[in-house]
Design a protein around this motif. Structure first.
Motif, PDB file in Angstrom:
ATOM      1  N   LEU A 128       0.818  -1.207   0.000  1.00 29.21           N
ATOM      2  CA  LEU A 128       0.000   0.000   0.000  1.00 29.21           C
ATOM      3  C   LEU A 128       0.853   1.260   0.000  1.00 29.21           C
ATOM      4  N   VAL A 129       1.961   1.232   0.725  1.00 32.03           N
ATOM      5  CA  VAL A 129       2.857   2.394   0.732  1.00 32.03           C
ATOM      6  C   VAL A 129       3.442   2.615  -0.655  1.00 32.03           C
ATOM      7  N   CYS A 130       3.867   1.529  -1.334  1.00 33.73           N
ATOM      8  CA  CYS A 130       4.409   1.658  -2.694  1.00 33.73           C
ATOM      9  C   CYS A 130       3.363   2.203  -3.663  1.00 33.73           C
ATOM     10  N   LEU A 131       2.136   1.678  -3.586  1.00 32.10           N
ATOM     11  CA  LEU A 131       1.079   2.153  -4.477  1.00 32.10           C
ATOM     12  C   LEU A 131       0.755   3.617  -4.219  1.00 32.10           C
ATOM     13  N   LEU A 132       0.628   3.989  -2.947  1.00 37.40           N
ATOM     14  CA  LEU A 132       0.324   5.383  -2.639  1.00 37.40           C
ATOM     15  C   LEU A 132       1.457   6.300  -3.081  1.00 37.40           C
ATOM     16  N   MET A 133       2.698   5.838  -2.939  1.00 39.92           N
ATOM     17  CA  MET A 133       3.827   6.617  -3.440  1.00 39.92           C
ATOM     18  C   MET A 133       3.673   6.887  -4.929  1.00 39.92           C
ATOM     19  N   ALA A 134       3.342   5.829  -5.695  1.00 44.65           N
ATOM     20  CA  ALA A 134       3.195   5.981  -7.146  1.00 44.65           C
ATOM     21  C   ALA A 134       2.075   6.959  -7.486  1.00 44.65           C
ATOM     22  N   TYR A 135       0.953   6.864  -6.757  1.00 47.26           N
ATOM     23  CA  TYR A 135      -0.174   7.750  -7.047  1.00 47.26           C
ATOM     24  C   TYR A 135       0.135   9.196  -6.663  1.00 47.26           C
ATOM     25  N   LEU A 141       3.995   9.750   1.669  1.00 53.08           N
ATOM     26  CA  LEU A 141       4.367  11.105   1.246  1.00 53.08           C
ATOM     27  C   LEU A 141       5.878  11.287   1.260  1.00 53.08           C
ATOM     28  N   ILE A 142       6.525  10.834   2.327  1.00 51.13           N
ATOM     29  CA  ILE A 142       7.995  10.947   2.396  1.00 51.13           C
ATOM     30  C   ILE A 142       8.633  10.154   1.261  1.00 51.13           C
ATOM     31  N   GLY A 143       8.128   8.946   1.010  1.00 48.12           N
ATOM     32  CA  GLY A 143       8.660   8.131  -0.075  1.00 48.12           C
ATOM     33  C   GLY A 143       8.490   8.789  -1.429  1.00 48.12           C
ATOM     34  N   ALA A 144       7.328   9.407  -1.662  1.00 45.24           N
ATOM     35  CA  ALA A 144       7.085  10.083  -2.937  1.00 45.24           C
ATOM     36  C   ALA A 144       8.006  11.280  -3.113  1.00 45.24           C
ATOM     37  N   LEU A 145       8.258  12.011  -2.040  1.00 45.78           N
ATOM     38  CA  LEU A 145       9.144  13.171  -2.119  1.00 45.78           C
ATOM     39  C   LEU A 145      10.582  12.752  -2.432  1.00 45.78           C
ATOM     40  N   LEU A 146      10.971  11.574  -1.952  1.00 49.55           N
ATOM     41  CA  LEU A 146      12.343  11.103  -2.175  1.00 49.55           C
ATOM     42  C   LEU A 146      12.512  10.397  -3.521  1.00 49.55           C
ATOM     43  N   ALA A 147      11.390  10.004  -4.144  1.00 52.19           N
ATOM     44  CA  ALA A 147      11.464   9.269  -5.415  1.00 52.19           C
ATOM     45  C   ALA A 147      10.558   9.911  -6.457  1.00 52.19           C
ATOM     46  N   ALA A 148      10.686  11.222  -6.606  1.00 49.35           N
ATOM     47  CA  ALA A 148       9.740  11.991  -7.412  1.00 49.35           C
ATOM     48  C   ALA A 148       9.712  11.610  -8.890  1.00 49.35           C
ATOM     49  N   ASP A 149      10.775  11.013  -9.418  1.00 51.24           N
ATOM     50  CA  ASP A 149      10.826  10.676 -10.843  1.00 51.24           C
ATOM     51  C   ASP A 149      10.866   9.167 -11.074  1.00 51.24           C
ATOM     52  N   ALA A 208       9.125   2.702 -11.784  1.00 49.58           N
ATOM     53  CA  ALA A 208       9.959   1.852 -10.930  1.00 49.58           C
ATOM     54  C   ALA A 208       9.214   1.456  -9.664  1.00 49.58           C
ATOM     55  N   VAL A 209       8.505   2.405  -9.056  1.00 52.89           N
ATOM     56  CA  VAL A 209       7.750   2.120  -7.836  1.00 52.89           C
ATOM     57  C   VAL A 209       6.643   1.108  -8.125  1.00 52.89           C
ATOM     58  N   LEU A 210       5.986   1.237  -9.294  1.00 52.52           N
ATOM     59  CA  LEU A 210       4.958   0.271  -9.664  1.00 52.52           C
ATOM     60  C   LEU A 210       5.543  -1.131  -9.796  1.00 52.52           C
ATOM     61  N   GLY A 211       6.753  -1.232 -10.339  1.00 48.61           N
ATOM     62  CA  GLY A 211       7.404  -2.528 -10.467  1.00 48.61           C
ATOM     63  C   GLY A 211       7.674  -3.164  -9.119  1.00 48.61           C
ATOM     64  N   TYR A 212       8.154  -2.377  -8.150  1.00 49.39           N
ATOM     65  CA  TYR A 212       8.388  -2.897  -6.797  1.00 49.39           C
ATOM     66  C   TYR A 212       7.070  -3.356  -6.171  1.00 49.39           C
ATOM     67  N   ALA A 213       6.020  -2.564  -6.373  1.00 52.69           N
ATOM     68  CA  ALA A 213       4.715  -2.934  -5.821  1.00 52.69           C
ATOM     69  C   ALA A 213       4.231  -4.248  -6.415  1.00 52.69           C
ATOM     70  N   GLY A 214       4.549  -4.486  -7.691  1.00 50.09           N
ATOM     71  CA  GLY A 214       4.112  -5.719  -8.342  1.00 50.09           C
ATOM     72  C   GLY A 214       4.684  -6.961  -7.692  1.00 50.09           C
ATOM     73  N   ILE A 215       5.951  -6.902  -7.272  1.00 49.29           N
ATOM     74  CA  ILE A 215       6.577  -8.050  -6.609  1.00 49.29           C
ATOM     75  C   ILE A 215       5.848  -8.374  -5.312  1.00 49.29           C
ATOM     76  N   ILE A 216       5.587  -7.350  -4.510  1.00 46.84           N
ATOM     77  CA  ILE A 216       4.904  -7.549  -3.230  1.00 46.84           C
ATOM     78  C   ILE A 216       3.491  -8.069  -3.449  1.00 46.84           C
ATOM     79  N   LEU A 217       2.825  -7.519  -4.475  1.00 43.77           N
ATOM     80  CA  LEU A 217       1.429  -7.858  -4.727  1.00 43.77           C
ATOM     81  C   LEU A 217       1.257  -9.332  -5.083  1.00 43.77           C
TER      82      LEU A 217
END
Length: 394
Positions: free
Chosen positions: A91-98, A313-321, A325-334
């Protein structure tokens, strides 16, 4: 289907429609529409069955506010800890991506009307406002989501009609890569694009009192809607832009800019559509994480609000571009959370049922819902999960 159930189906669809709508043309265009469509149908089938397994586990566990409760009742303490860890990471990865996608879009939209926000300011503003809606409760999310989803479908139809006249057969038939290994590698992004099952426990609780057949129909309808939307959007994008263009986009604003430059009349329509898609997806995922925190920490809404949104929010600020990539990480967990965990729950639950019945009984004497297919379907679901993991390894 009553309005509450329809709204719940739209929450499922809205949760799926978001990052996937933006990412799918970028990752599938180079392989051609035939292989892209076939792979999407495989991913949709496996994901929907896994969601029905989770629905069965949720019903037989007696409902529950979140995966935390269901995992404890079906898998015990060890399974609860593992499920919670996977769910939080997902959920954190998905919210970061959104947040990354919505912040980028919000910044561009406000710039057109004279408001110049930095990327950080845009992401913080979106998170605070959209998060407040989630904290207001599931009923508020349901009602708002119905309006947003209706608007999104209208805008999608307008977008497709705008793009249809300019689609070319040459673009639709172009295949720039026949590498099936690279095609399989896209499975994680596609699977994440159907990552709606995280909202099912909350919706089972929200629709307390309806029949279990209605809950099954809610899940199926909610999964079919994004499938059709994804396919239509894929064809529209591929028909108007070359695969070379699509594969080099890094974020949503670049995709919109490319289509908007070529067809200036639909730039605003596309911006509104992608904004609505991201917002509905954010609301569904954030609702799941909010309920998870509410169930796990037993704090008031203000504290739960902070716990829910501070890490994404902190994760999104640190990985703004790093949108894709974040979606790919979320896919593994999912894969683990959405395929293997529901399978483990079902194996445990069905194993505890009378062998001569292999089903649980409702208080009124009727059989509890059970996903069809028996052991063969469970075996295919296991192979589906292994296929998704292989896509990450190769």
């Amino acid at each position: 289907m009553n309005l509450k159930l329809l709204g719940s189906a739209l929450i499922i669809a809205g949760t799926a429609l978001g990052a996937g709508m933006l990412a799918i043309p970028m990752v599938l265009a180079q392989f051609g529409l035939l292989w892209g469509t076939l792979l999407m149908l495989v991913i949709w089938s496996g994901t929907t069955y896994a969601a029905l397994l989770l629905l069965e586990a949720s019903i037989k566990a007696g409902g529950g506010l979140s995966m935390n409760t269901i995992a404890r009742k079906t898998l015990g303490k060890g399974g609860q800890v593992l499920t919670n860890g996977l769910l939080y990471a997902l959920l954190v990865c998905l919210l970061m991506a959104y947040i990354i996608g919505a912040g980028d879009l919000l910044k561009k939209m406000l710039a057109t009307v004279g408001f110049d926000l930095s990327m950080m300011q845009a992401q913080i503003a979106f998170t605070l406002i959209a998060g407040a809606v989630v904290a207001a409760g599931t009923a508020v999310v349901d009602k708002l989501n119905r309006v947003l989803f209706g608007m999104m479908l209208v805008v999608l139809v307008m977008t497709l009609f705008s793009l249809l006249p300019s689609m070319t057969v040459e673009n639709l038939l172009t295949v720039t890569s026949d590498n099936k290994i690279d095609l399989i590698k896209t499975s994680s992004v596609l699977f994440t694009s159907f990552g709606f099952m995280v909202v099912i426990p909350s919706l089972v609780t929200y629709n307390e009192g309806v029949s279990q057949k209605q809950l099954r129909n809610m899940v199926i309808i909610g999964s079919v809607i994004p499938l059709f939307c994804y396919l239509l959007w894929l064809y529209a994008a591929v028909g108007n832009l070359t695969s070379d263009q699509l594969t080099h986009f890094a974020n949503v604003s670049e995709l919109i800019a490319a289509l908007g430059t070529k067809y200036s009349s639909i730039h605003s329509i596309l911006s509104v559509f992608t904004g609505l898609a991201l917002l509905t997806s954010f609301l569904g995922v954030a609702m799941s994480l909010f309920h998870q925190n509410e169930d796990a920490f037993k704090q008031n809404r203000a504290v739960t609000y902070v716990l829910t949104f501070i890490l994404p929010l902190i994760g999104a600020l640190l990985a703004a571009d790093k949108f894709l990539a974040v979606l790919g990480y979320a896919g593994i967990i999912l894969v683990f959370l959405a395929v293997f965990v529901p399978m483990a729950m079902i194996i445990k639950v069905r194993g505890n049922e009378p062998q001569d019945q292999n089903l649980s009984i409702n208080p009124d004497g009727t059989a509890m819902y059970q996903a069809g297919g028996g052991q063969m379907a469970l075996g295919l679901s296991f192979l589906f999960g292994c296929f998704l993991l292989m896509a990450q390894v190769i």
